[in-house]
Scaffold this motif. Structure first.
Motif, PDB file in Angstrom:
ATOM      1  N   SER A 190       0.997  -1.479   0.309  1.00  0.00           N
ATOM      2  CA  SER A 190       0.061  -0.177  -0.119  1.00  0.00           C
ATOM      3  C   SER A 190       0.760   0.942  -0.043  1.00  0.00           C
ATOM      4  O   SER A 190       0.547   2.708  -0.766  1.00  0.00           O
ATOM      5  N   GLU A 191       2.556   1.267   0.195  1.00  0.00           N
ATOM      6  CA  GLU A 191       3.019   2.201  -0.135  1.00  0.00           C
ATOM      7  C   GLU A 191       3.362   3.097  -0.953  1.00  0.00           C
ATOM      8  O   GLU A 191       3.550   3.760  -1.314  1.00  0.00           O
ATOM      9  N   SER A 192       2.956   1.791  -1.849  1.00  0.00           N
ATOM     10  CA  SER A 192       3.227   2.339  -3.339  1.00  0.00           C
ATOM     11  C   SER A 192       2.727   3.694  -4.154  1.00  0.00           C
ATOM     12  O   SER A 192       2.310   3.711  -4.461  1.00  0.00           O
ATOM     13  N   LEU A 193       1.527   3.602  -3.243  1.00  0.00           N
ATOM     14  CA  LEU A 193       0.725   4.588  -3.624  1.00  0.00           C
ATOM     15  C   LEU A 193       0.813   5.515  -3.462  1.00  0.00           C
ATOM     16  O   LEU A 193       0.093   7.020  -3.882  1.00  0.00           O
ATOM     17  N   SER A 233       4.206  -3.637 -11.820  1.00  0.00           N
ATOM     18  CA  SER A 233       4.073  -2.377 -12.857  1.00  0.00           C
ATOM     19  C   SER A 233       2.824  -1.702 -11.636  1.00  0.00           C
ATOM     20  O   SER A 233       2.905   0.177 -11.876  1.00  0.00           O
ATOM     21  N   PRO A 234       2.334  -1.976 -12.155  1.00  0.00           N
ATOM     22  CA  PRO A 234       0.832  -0.889 -11.678  1.00  0.00           C
ATOM     23  C   PRO A 234       1.737  -0.481 -10.107  1.00  0.00           C
ATOM     24  O   PRO A 234       0.525   0.646  -9.563  1.00  0.00           O
ATOM     25  N   TRP A 235       1.870  -0.875  -9.534  1.00  0.00           N
ATOM     26  CA  TRP A 235       2.356  -0.309  -8.061  1.00  0.00           C
ATOM     27  C   TRP A 235       4.127   0.366  -8.363  1.00  0.00           C
ATOM     28  O   TRP A 235       4.775   0.897  -6.936  1.00  0.00           O
ATOM     29  N   SER A 236       4.936   0.246  -9.773  1.00  0.00           N
ATOM     30  CA  SER A 236       5.984   0.536  -9.562  1.00  0.00           C
ATOM     31  C   SER A 236       6.607   1.809 -10.463  1.00  0.00           C
ATOM     32  O   SER A 236       6.879   2.662 -10.315  1.00  0.00           O
ATOM     33  N   THR A 237       5.556   1.465 -11.697  1.00  0.00           N
ATOM     34  CA  THR A 237       6.660   2.190 -12.275  1.00  0.00           C
ATOM     35  C   THR A 237       5.146   3.127 -13.505  1.00  0.00           C
ATOM     36  O   THR A 237       3.643   2.186 -13.808  1.00  0.00           O
ATOM     37  N   GLN A 263      -9.544   4.632 -11.579  1.00  0.00           N
ATOM     38  CA  GLN A 263      -9.271   3.508 -12.654  1.00  0.00           C
ATOM     39  C   GLN A 263      -7.498   3.077 -12.313  1.00  0.00           C
ATOM     40  O   GLN A 263      -7.940   1.698 -12.983  1.00  0.00           O
ATOM     41  N   PHE A 264      -6.869   3.155 -11.898  1.00  0.00           N
ATOM     42  CA  PHE A 264      -5.722   2.765 -11.905  1.00  0.00           C
ATOM     43  C   PHE A 264      -5.643   1.740 -10.778  1.00  0.00           C
ATOM     44  O   PHE A 264      -5.726   0.348 -10.335  1.00  0.00           O
ATOM     45  N   ASN A 265      -5.756   2.664  -9.243  1.00  0.00           N
ATOM     46  CA  ASN A 265      -6.763   1.766  -8.407  1.00  0.00           C
ATOM     47  C   ASN A 265      -7.552   0.318  -9.121  1.00  0.00           C
ATOM     48  O   ASN A 265      -7.530  -0.810  -8.029  1.00  0.00           O
ATOM     49  N   GLN A 266      -8.327   0.619  -9.540  1.00  0.00           N
ATOM     50  CA  GLN A 266      -9.216  -0.757  -9.730  1.00  0.00           C
ATOM     51  C   GLN A 266      -8.348  -1.791 -10.976  1.00  0.00           C
ATOM     52  O   GLN A 266      -8.465  -3.129 -10.618  1.00  0.00           O
ATOM     53  N   ILE A 267      -7.509  -1.460 -11.676  1.00  0.00           N
ATOM     54  CA  ILE A 267      -6.487  -1.903 -12.433  1.00  0.00           C
ATOM     55  C   ILE A 267      -5.245  -2.965 -11.284  1.00  0.00           C
ATOM     56  O   ILE A 267      -5.619  -4.518 -10.974  1.00  0.00           O
ATOM     57  N   ARG A 268      -4.800  -2.039 -10.296  1.00  0.00           N
ATOM     58  CA  ARG A 268      -4.086  -2.771  -8.696  1.00  0.00           C
ATOM     59  C   ARG A 268      -5.172  -3.874  -7.847  1.00  0.00           C
ATOM     60  O   ARG A 268      -4.377  -4.960  -8.121  1.00  0.00           O
TER      61      ARG A 268
END
Length: 326
Positions: free
Chosen positions: A23-26, A243-247, A285-290
């Protein structure tokens, strides 16, 4: 995949990102790939160049400055900014200037990937002087015949000469930038892998890297891909991608797509002419992908089906190991 296994996979992602909890990646992306130009002087077999939209386009200077200003505020958090995505970055005449701007803003590591065909001595010296931390040479063959059959439009002798001269100039200056020479393994060059490793191992310093990795399918978009897509779908169907959490990928026009495979913005998450990096990164939208990935449902996203670009086994050779693969 069972919940406990998914939790374990997310813990693995946290570890890869040096975080206590995923969760810190957000907070903000740790890695960026910024496409300052969408053009290339080659037409490589393992590339999707013939499918790109808006070829030949360059990022507006004002957009780059806007992005840089926002990155400046998170320089302690960001791990790396790569100034390449789709295209050959040396076609951007202001590349060294952009590196200097980001280094002045405190970005810890700046890199880019190149085919080296345009890397003359003047450009080499400018890049070495810019503060560049890491340069990655894509050289997919050990012989002229193999190389030129894969990297169509390029001349092997020219690429070889430019790369070796860059190494000489870098060595005269010190150990920066770090040099990474890599080969994408495919049917045409697999028989040359050991020769490739031995040759470049002998030319680089103990701080450099020589590597090889299998080709990938660009999210099942690469025409004529020879890999076992069925096997890849089975293997990666429920494993969350890092990728969704890093880049964050930023295209030349400010568009932010799903990931590095999404060269035509099939899943567009926002545009940095209209929003900030943080707004897009923390968007619904990004959170839904995660959430889709962390629930083991990545196959609900077409580009993620069978994709293994972030999990390929990369064979790295460090010169100090005398050619031993580690």
């Amino acid at each position: 995949m069972k919940k406990t296994n998914l939790e374990n996979e997310l813990n693995i992602l946290s570890s890869r990102l040096n975080l206590k909890d995923i969760s810190e990646s957000l907070f903000f992306p740790k890695f960026f790939e910024i496409e300052t130009i969408r053009a290339c002087n080659a037409n490589c077999e393992m590339c999707t160049i013939n499918q790109w939209e808006n070829k030949g386009k360059k990022m507006d200077d004002n957009l780059f400055y806007k992005i840089s200003e926002e990155l400046k505020g998170y320089s302690n958090w960001i791990e790396r900014v790569c100034l390449s995505r789709n295209g050959e970055p040396l076609l951007d005449g202001k590349l060294s200037e952009k590196i200097r701007i980001l280094k002045n803003y405190g970005i810890k590591e700046i890199s880019f990937s190149t085919n080296a065909s345009l890397l003359n001595e003047k450009k080499s010296l400018s890049l070495i002087d810019s503060g560049l931390d890491d340069i990655r040479f894509s050289i997919d063959g050990f012989t002229k015949e193999t190389f030129e059959s894969i990297r169509r439009g390029l001349k092997y002798k020219e690429v070889l000469r430019n790369t070796l001269r860059f190494i000489e100039l870098r060595n005269e200056n010190g150990i920066k930038p770090k040099i990474h020479i890599r080969m994408v393994i495919q049917p045409k060059n697999a028989h040359e892998e050991s020769y490739f490793r031995d040759f470049w191992d002998s030319k680089t310093l103990c701080t450099d890297v020589v590597s090889s990795k299998p080709m990938h399918s660009w999210g099942s978009q690469l025409l004529g891909y020879k890999g076992d897509i069925k096997k890849e779908i089975e293997k990666y169907s429920s494993i969350p991608c890092i990728s969704p959490w890093s880049t964050m990928i930023i295209h030349f026009d400010g568009n932010v797509p799903l990931c590095g495979c999404d060269y035509n913005n099939k899943i567009l998450l926002g545009n940095l002419k209209e929003k900030t990096i943080k707004e897009i990164w923390q968007s619904e939208q990004f959170n839904q992908i995660r959430k889709t990935h962390e629930e083991g449902r990545r196959n609900y996203i077409p580009l993620c089906v069978g994709c293994n670009i972030w999990d390929l086994d990369i064979k790295k050779i460090y010169p100090q190991t005398a050619g031993k693969i580690i």
